[in-house]
Design a protein around this motif. Structure first.
Motif, PDB file in Angstrom:
ATOM      1  N   ASP A  31     -19.859  50.699-107.747  1.00  0.00           N
ATOM      2  CA  ASP A  31     -21.073  50.927-108.548  1.00  0.00           C
ATOM      3  C   ASP A  31     -20.814  51.794-109.777  1.00  0.00           C
ATOM      4  N   TRP A  32     -19.560  51.945-110.165  1.00  0.00           N
ATOM      5  CA  TRP A  32     -19.155  52.837-111.253  1.00  0.00           C
ATOM      6  C   TRP A  32     -19.936  52.544-112.522  1.00  0.00           C
ATOM      7  N   GLY A  33     -20.410  53.593-113.205  1.00  0.00           N
ATOM      8  CA  GLY A  33     -21.174  53.401-114.430  1.00  0.00           C
ATOM      9  C   GLY A  33     -20.807  54.361-115.541  1.00  0.00           C
ATOM     10  N   GLY A  34     -19.692  55.058-115.416  1.00  0.00           N
ATOM     11  CA  GLY A  34     -19.318  56.035-116.428  1.00  0.00           C
ATOM     12  C   GLY A  34     -18.774  55.397-117.693  1.00  0.00           C
ATOM     13  N   SER A  35     -18.541  56.216-118.714  1.00  0.00           N
ATOM     14  CA  SER A  35     -18.008  55.715-119.982  1.00  0.00           C
ATOM     15  C   SER A  35     -16.539  55.293-119.850  1.00  0.00           C
ATOM     16  N   VAL A  36     -15.847  55.832-118.845  1.00  0.00           N
ATOM     17  CA  VAL A  36     -14.482  55.407-118.541  1.00  0.00           C
ATOM     18  C   VAL A  36     -14.601  54.184-117.633  1.00  0.00           C
ATOM     19  N   THR A 130     -12.314  63.638-102.041  1.00  0.00           N
ATOM     20  CA  THR A 130     -12.298  63.386-103.478  1.00  0.00           C
ATOM     21  C   THR A 130     -13.703  63.579-104.049  1.00  0.00           C
ATOM     22  N   PRO A 131     -13.814  63.895-105.329  1.00  0.00           N
ATOM     23  CA  PRO A 131     -15.150  64.050-105.910  1.00  0.00           C
ATOM     24  C   PRO A 131     -15.875  62.723-106.138  1.00  0.00           C
ATOM     25  N   ILE A 132     -15.159  61.622-106.037  1.00  0.00           N
ATOM     26  CA  ILE A 132     -15.769  60.305-106.248  1.00  0.00           C
ATOM     27  C   ILE A 132     -16.355  59.826-104.924  1.00  0.00           C
ATOM     28  N   GLY A 133     -17.671  59.648-104.876  1.00  0.00           N
ATOM     29  CA  GLY A 133     -18.323  59.155-103.672  1.00  0.00           C
ATOM     30  C   GLY A 133     -18.902  60.233-102.774  1.00  0.00           C
ATOM     31  N   LEU A 134     -19.060  61.433-103.297  1.00  0.00           N
ATOM     32  CA  LEU A 134     -19.668  62.513-102.503  1.00  0.00           C
ATOM     33  C   LEU A 134     -21.140  62.221-102.252  1.00  0.00           C
ATOM     34  N   PRO A 135     -21.714  62.847-101.226  1.00  0.00           N
ATOM     35  CA  PRO A 135     -23.136  62.625-100.940  1.00  0.00           C
ATOM     36  C   PRO A 135     -24.044  62.956-102.130  1.00  0.00           C
TER      37      PRO A 135
END
Length: 185
Positions: A31-36, A130-135
């Motif tokens: 579901d990634w939506g960042g500018s990267v 990891t910080p990706i996917g934290l609650p």
């Protein structure tokens, strides 16, 4: 694909490695939506026996020592309530739990969360958080030195495997607050 940093036998764009990630990390990549773009996040296969930072850099590249970050879960307490948060600092530093973290969370007391709490609440393996996917709703405190790096090596949600993430992507994660001095020498 060659990894942007380090020396790894297997490197894949994270969207092509969803099966190697824990459910919350895979969902965040999907579901990634960042500018990267998500395909600039790279999954690298690593052996869990070399998970300790000192041994890891000897095996996968000494230059990774300055380009690796740790993600730790902390608990801030105030009154009867507890706030869980994640902190991301370079692996050459320590999280300033009693200073920067405590003040940022508005807590009377802050400490590292227990292993059971960290893994149970995050859905990730200890040593691979990891910080990706934290609650949703967790504050994510990130040292500014992490954001300044072109690529940073962090956990993948499991002890096996790591993610190589462009530093600026961390600042766009849900709940992210970039702080000076979060990582202390």
């Amino acid at each position: 694909m060659d990894a942007p940093i380090g020396h790894f036998d297997t490197a894949l764009p994270a969207p092509d490695a969803l099966g190697e990630l824990t459910a919350p990390v895979a969902a965040a990549v999907r579901d990634w939506g960042g500018s990267v773009p998500a395909d600039q996040i790279v999954y690298v296969d690593t052996d869990p026996q070399w998970a300790d930072t000192a041994v890891f850099v000897q095996h996968y590249g000494q230059e990774l020592l300055e380009k690796s970050a740790n993600c730790v879960v902390v608990a801030g307490k105030r009154g009867g309530g507890t706030t869980l948060a994640a902190c991301v600092v370079l692996s050459t530093t320590r999280v300033d739990v009693n200073g920067v973290v405590r003040r940022q969370l508005g807590a009377r007391k802050a400490s590292f969360a227990s292993m059971d709490t960290a893994t149970g609440e995050s859905g990730m393996e200890y040593g691979g958080i990891t910080p990706i996917g934290l609650p949703t709703g967790w504050p994510l405190l990130i040292d500014s030195a992490v954001v300044d790096l072109p690529y940073v090596l962090v956990g993948s949600g499991r002890r096996r495997g790591k993610l190589l993430v462009p530093g600026k992507a961390f600042a766009e994660l849900p709940g992210a607050v970039v702080l000076e001095g979060l990582g202390a020498a």
